[in-house]
Structure formats: structure tokens, C-alpha cells
Design a protein around this motif. Structure first.
Motif, PDB file in Angstrom:
ATOM      1  N   ALA A 183       0.991  -1.479  -0.466  1.00  0.00           N
ATOM      2  CA  ALA A 183       0.297   0.342   0.000  1.00  0.00           C
ATOM      3  C   ALA A 183       1.162   1.464   0.328  1.00  0.00           C
ATOM      4  N   ALA A 184       2.395   0.581   0.152  1.00  0.00           N
ATOM      5  CA  ALA A 184       2.880   2.421   0.496  1.00  0.00           C
ATOM      6  C   ALA A 184       3.652   2.766  -0.946  1.00  0.00           C
ATOM      7  N   ASP A 185       3.182   4.310  -0.983  1.00  0.00           N
ATOM      8  CA  ASP A 185       3.920   4.962  -2.756  1.00  0.00           C
ATOM      9  C   ASP A 185       4.947   4.263  -3.352  1.00  0.00           C
ATOM     10  N   PRO A 186       5.264   4.509  -3.832  1.00  0.00           N
ATOM     11  CA  PRO A 186       6.681   4.515  -4.828  1.00  0.00           C
ATOM     12  C   PRO A 186       8.038   5.217  -3.729  1.00  0.00           C
ATOM     13  N   ALA A 187       7.957   6.463  -3.565  1.00  0.00           N
ATOM     14  CA  ALA A 187       9.088   6.610  -2.837  1.00  0.00           C
ATOM     15  C   ALA A 187       9.433   6.355  -2.002  1.00  0.00           C
ATOM     16  N   HIS A 188       8.504   5.451  -0.471  1.00  0.00           N
ATOM     17  CA  HIS A 188       8.496   4.756   0.348  1.00  0.00           C
ATOM     18  C   HIS A 188       9.169   2.988   0.438  1.00  0.00           C
ATOM     19  N   ARG A 189       8.396   2.546  -0.582  1.00  0.00           N
ATOM     20  CA  ARG A 189       8.006   1.083  -1.351  1.00  0.00           C
ATOM     21  C   ARG A 189       9.170   0.486  -1.480  1.00  0.00           C
ATOM     22  N   ASP A 190      10.022   0.715  -1.440  1.00  0.00           N
ATOM     23  CA  ASP A 190      11.437  -0.017  -1.212  1.00  0.00           C
ATOM     24  C   ASP A 190      12.221  -0.293  -0.227  1.00  0.00           C
ATOM     25  N   ARG A 191      12.013   0.764   0.937  1.00  0.00           N
ATOM     26  CA  ARG A 191      12.401   1.104   2.240  1.00  0.00           C
ATOM     27  C   ARG A 191      11.411  -0.172   2.846  1.00  0.00           C
ATOM     28  N   ALA A 192       9.414  -0.364   2.619  1.00  0.00           N
ATOM     29  CA  ALA A 192       9.208  -0.755   2.863  1.00  0.00           C
ATOM     30  C   ALA A 192       8.890  -2.297   3.172  1.00  0.00           C
ATOM     31  N   LEU A 193       9.632  -2.778   1.530  1.00  0.00           N
ATOM     32  CA  LEU A 193       9.838  -4.145   1.322  1.00  0.00           C
ATOM     33  C   LEU A 193      10.944  -4.334   2.356  1.00  0.00           C
ATOM     34  N   HIS A 194      11.632  -3.262   2.313  1.00  0.00           N
ATOM     35  CA  HIS A 194      13.141  -4.158   3.104  1.00  0.00           C
ATOM     36  C   HIS A 194      12.311  -4.501   4.613  1.00  0.00           C
ATOM     37  N   GLU A 195      11.766  -3.666   4.627  1.00  0.00           N
ATOM     38  CA  GLU A 195      11.459  -4.476   6.635  1.00  0.00           C
ATOM     39  C   GLU A 195      10.875  -5.899   5.564  1.00  0.00           C
ATOM     40  N   VAL A 196       9.718  -6.097   4.996  1.00  0.00           N
ATOM     41  CA  VAL A 196       9.066  -7.212   5.059  1.00  0.00           C
ATOM     42  C   VAL A 196      10.402  -8.160   4.794  1.00  0.00           C
ATOM     43  N   ARG A 197      11.569  -8.138   4.287  1.00  0.00           N
ATOM     44  CA  ARG A 197      12.184  -9.414   3.804  1.00  0.00           C
ATOM     45  C   ARG A 197      13.000  -9.626   5.966  1.00  0.00           C
ATOM     46  N   LYS A 198      13.118  -8.704   6.486  1.00  0.00           N
ATOM     47  CA  LYS A 198      13.820  -8.671   7.575  1.00  0.00           C
ATOM     48  C   LYS A 198      13.176  -9.035   8.369  1.00  0.00           C
ATOM     49  N   ALA A 199      11.470  -9.080   7.914  1.00  0.00           N
ATOM     50  CA  ALA A 199      10.485  -9.836   8.724  1.00  0.00           C
ATOM     51  C   ALA A 199      10.750 -11.187   8.664  1.00  0.00           C
ATOM     52  N   ALA A 200      10.624 -11.433   7.148  1.00  0.00           N
ATOM     53  CA  ALA A 200      11.165 -12.780   6.959  1.00  0.00           C
ATOM     54  C   ALA A 200      11.696 -13.617   7.637  1.00  0.00           C
ATOM     55  N   LYS A 201      12.913 -13.073   7.466  1.00  0.00           N
ATOM     56  CA  LYS A 201      13.988 -13.264   8.083  1.00  0.00           C
ATOM     57  C   LYS A 201      14.324 -14.410   9.877  1.00  0.00           C
ATOM     58  N   ARG A 202      13.632 -13.444  10.050  1.00  0.00           N
ATOM     59  CA  ARG A 202      13.221 -13.742  11.496  1.00  0.00           C
ATOM     60  C   ARG A 202      11.417 -15.235  11.535  1.00  0.00           C
ATOM     61  N   ALA A 203      10.992 -14.728  10.768  1.00  0.00           N
ATOM     62  CA  ALA A 203       9.883 -16.526  10.782  1.00  0.00           C
ATOM     63  C   ALA A 203      11.710 -16.761  10.506  1.00  0.00           C
ATOM     64  N   ARG A 204      12.231 -16.932   8.801  1.00  0.00           N
ATOM     65  CA  ARG A 204      12.556 -18.246   8.604  1.00  0.00           C
ATOM     66  C   ARG A 204      13.286 -18.515   9.876  1.00  0.00           C
ATOM     67  N   TYR A 205      14.445 -18.047  11.501  1.00  0.00           N
ATOM     68  CA  TYR A 205      15.124 -17.861  11.527  1.00  0.00           C
ATOM     69  C   TYR A 205      14.307 -18.401  12.961  1.00  0.00           C
ATOM     70  N   ALA A 206      13.020 -17.861  13.451  1.00  0.00           N
ATOM     71  CA  ALA A 206      12.301 -18.784  13.663  1.00  0.00           C
ATOM     72  C   ALA A 206      12.076 -20.191  13.916  1.00  0.00           C
ATOM     73  N   GLY A 207      11.812 -20.779  12.227  1.00  0.00           N
ATOM     74  CA  GLY A 207      11.004 -22.207  11.760  1.00  0.00           C
ATOM     75  C   GLY A 207      12.359 -23.265  12.035  1.00  0.00           C
ATOM     76  N   GLU A 208      14.492 -22.583  11.969  1.00  0.00           N
ATOM     77  CA  GLU A 208      15.357 -22.954  12.233  1.00  0.00           C
ATOM     78  C   GLU A 208      15.578 -23.226  13.041  1.00  0.00           C
ATOM     79  N   THR A 209      14.889 -22.472  14.360  1.00  0.00           N
ATOM     80  CA  THR A 209      15.185 -23.609  15.828  1.00  0.00           C
ATOM     81  C   THR A 209      13.973 -24.699  15.639  1.00  0.00           C
ATOM     82  N   ALA A 210      13.139 -24.193  15.651  1.00  0.00           N
ATOM     83  CA  ALA A 210      11.832 -24.702  15.534  1.00  0.00           C
ATOM     84  C   ALA A 210      12.072 -26.782  15.531  1.00  0.00           C
TER      85      ALA A 210
END
Length: 292
Positions: A183-210
Motif C-alpha cells: 500500500a506504500a507510495d513509490p517513494a517509500h515502497r523499497d524501504r517498506a519491502l526491506h522491512e518485509v524482508r527482515k520480518a521474513a528472515k526473522r520468521a525463517r530463523y524461528a523456523g530453524e529453531t523450531a
């Protein structure tokens, strides 16, 4: 499936201990600038920090705040060198694919020399971090945590249900960040997608622990989150590379070739965004978090 007597607290401690061993074993290799050593130490920092943050409700409030901050600091010190190395490798590889009229080998050599100079410029920061009192304090804090874990009563709960709950939470957290990014405007989209990446990485690491406790069920969740992380990593790498090329072109040298490379990086970023919806659909399935 986890053994009935396995507690979620023990799973967390096993993860911390394994990554602490990796971290401690890499100091000499990093000082020697051995291949991939900086990257592996940085990943160990990330995995440790992620475990302490994701499973923080199992730990006494505030007990690991300083340790998390120190892991972030060390990871950042390592990252300044690693990021330049990866960027130069990416740009040189793309340069060798340029049309002959652009002088691909010449441009690639120029970019490799630039990357090497940048890497060497920040390398002293890595050695200084490893030799600092803060690095020694970090190692001591990990040893202390493992010797006398500040676990709360909920850490004694059976592992599988708690690990499922945490995985589902991290899945929802990633989904919410993705919703905001889309939903972000183009000026903020790339930064917002980087935040998604960090969340996915944290989820991945939680899966590795599990996966240490519940095996294949968590491994499937981990692979799906890894796919999201890696796709968005490709997007972020392309965005960063495009910005670097714009800076390099402004400084002169190979403006035409850099312009061609710049356009290519924008296209790679767009291609990654186009694939995101499908890759996330595979990672968003609720059944992935049912570990038994």
C-alpha cells in the motif's frame, strides 16, 4: 515431532548455544580475512539476535537487552565490509554481461577495483571491533546466559505447541508488513519491502529453531520463509546496486555503461516485485505453522 519432555526453553537454549559456538569459532578466520568468514560471523550474530528477540517472552524482562544491542553492533561492524564486497561482486558480474560496445571487461575490472578499495577502507573497523572490550563482553554475556539462563516459567511449556504459536505470530507479522509495503507510495515502497524482508528472515530463523525439536514440519515453514527473504534480498540488492551506479556515474568514469547497468538493476528489482505475491502465497498458508 518433539519428544513430550522437550521444553521450549531448552530448544531456545540449544539454538543459542549452537550459534554461540559458531560465533566464537570464527574470530581467527575473520581476522585472517578467510573466504566467507565475515559473512558467517554476521549470520551467527543475526541468528542469535533473532532468537533472543523472537523468544523474548521466555526470558526475564530486560535480561538480554544489552546482549541484543551488542550483537546488533557487531553485525553492523561486519556488515559494512560484507555489503561492499557483495555489491562489487554483483556489479562486476553484471558488467561482464554488457554488450561489447560498453567494454564489459574494462568496466568489470573498474568496478572490482572500486569494490576492493572500499572493502579495504572499512576493513580496519572489523578488526577493531573484534579486538574491542565490547566484543569480549559479548562473549562473556553469552557464556553467562547459558550457564544461568534467565528463563521465565513459560519456558517450561512443551516445545511443539509454543513453537507453532511463535511461528504463526512471525507469519502474521510478515504478512502485516507486506500489506503495508504493497500500500506504500513509490517513494517509500523499497524501504517498506526491506522491512518485509527482515520480518521474513526473522520468521525463517524461528523456523530453524523450531526444526531442532519438531523436524520436517518446521523445515517446510523455514523453506517457504527463506524463499520470501531471498526474493526480497534480490530486490534490495538491485535497489542498492542501482543507487551505487548512479553515484558512480555522477563521479565520471563509465557513465554510459553505468547507465545500462542501472537500467538492468531497475528491471531486476521490478521482476522481484512481480514474483512476490506468488512466493508469499506459498509462505502464508496457515497449515505451515502446525508443528504437531
Amino acid at each position: 515431532m518433539a519428544r513430550p519432555e522437550t521444553t521450549v526453553g531448552q530448544v531456545l537454549l540449544d539454538r543459542i548455544e549452537a550459534q554461540a559456538v559458531v560465533l566464537a569459532g570464527l574470530d581467527d578466520a575473520v581476522r585472517a580475512d578467510a573466504p566467507d568468514a565475515v559473512h558467517r560471523m554476521r549470520v551467527a550474530c543475526r541468528r542469535l539476535r533473532s532468537a533472543l528477540r523472537t523468544f523474548r517472552r521466555l526470558l526475564a524482562p530486560g535480561a538480554t537487552d544489552a546482549l541484543v544491542a551488542d550483537l546488533r553492533w557487531l553485525g553492523a561492524a561486519l556488515g559494512r565490509a560484507r555489503d561492499r564486497e557483495v555489491l562489487a561482486e554483483r556489479l562486476a558480474a553484471r558488467a561482464r554481461e554488457l554488450p561489447a560496445a560498453c567494454g564489459p571487461e574494462r568496466v568489470a575490472d573498474t568496478l572490482e577495483q572500486w569494490g576492493e578499495a572500499e572493502y579495504r577502507r572499512v576493513w580496519p573497523e572489523v578488526v577493531a571491533a573484534l579486538d574491542s572490550p565490547r566484543r569480549r563482553a559479548l562473549a562473556t554475556a553469552l557464556t553467562t546466559l547459558l550457564a544461568d539462563p534467565p528463563l521465565r516459567p513459560r519456558a517450561a511449556r512443551a516445545a511443539a505447541p509454543e513453537l507453532s504459536r511463535i511461528a504463526a505470530h512471525e507469519q502474521r507479522r510478515t504478512a502485516e508488513r507486506l500489506r503495508l509495503a504493497l500500500a506504500a507510495d513509490p517513494a517509500h515502497r523499497d524501504r517498506a519491502l526491506h522491512e518485509v524482508r527482515k520480518a521474513a528472515k526473522r520468521a525463517r530463523y524461528a523456523g530453524e529453531t523450531a526444526a531442532l525439536a519438531v523436524g520436517p514440519a518446521a523445515e517446510c515453514y523455514t523453506e517457504r520463509m527463506k524463499a520470501v527473504q531471498e526474493l526480497l534480498g534480490e530486490h534490495q540488492d538491485a535497489v542498492v546496486a542501482a543507487a551505487a551506479l548512479a553515484d558512480r556515474a555522477a563521479e565520471g568514469g563509465e557513465p554510459f555503461a553505468y547507465g545500462v547497468l542501472y537500467a538492468g538493476q531497475l528491471a531486476e528489482a521490478e521482476a522481484a516485485r512481480a514474483r512476490l505475491t506468488q512466493v508469499w502465497a506459498d509462505a502464508a498458508k496457515r497449515k505451515l505453522t502446525r508443528f504437531g
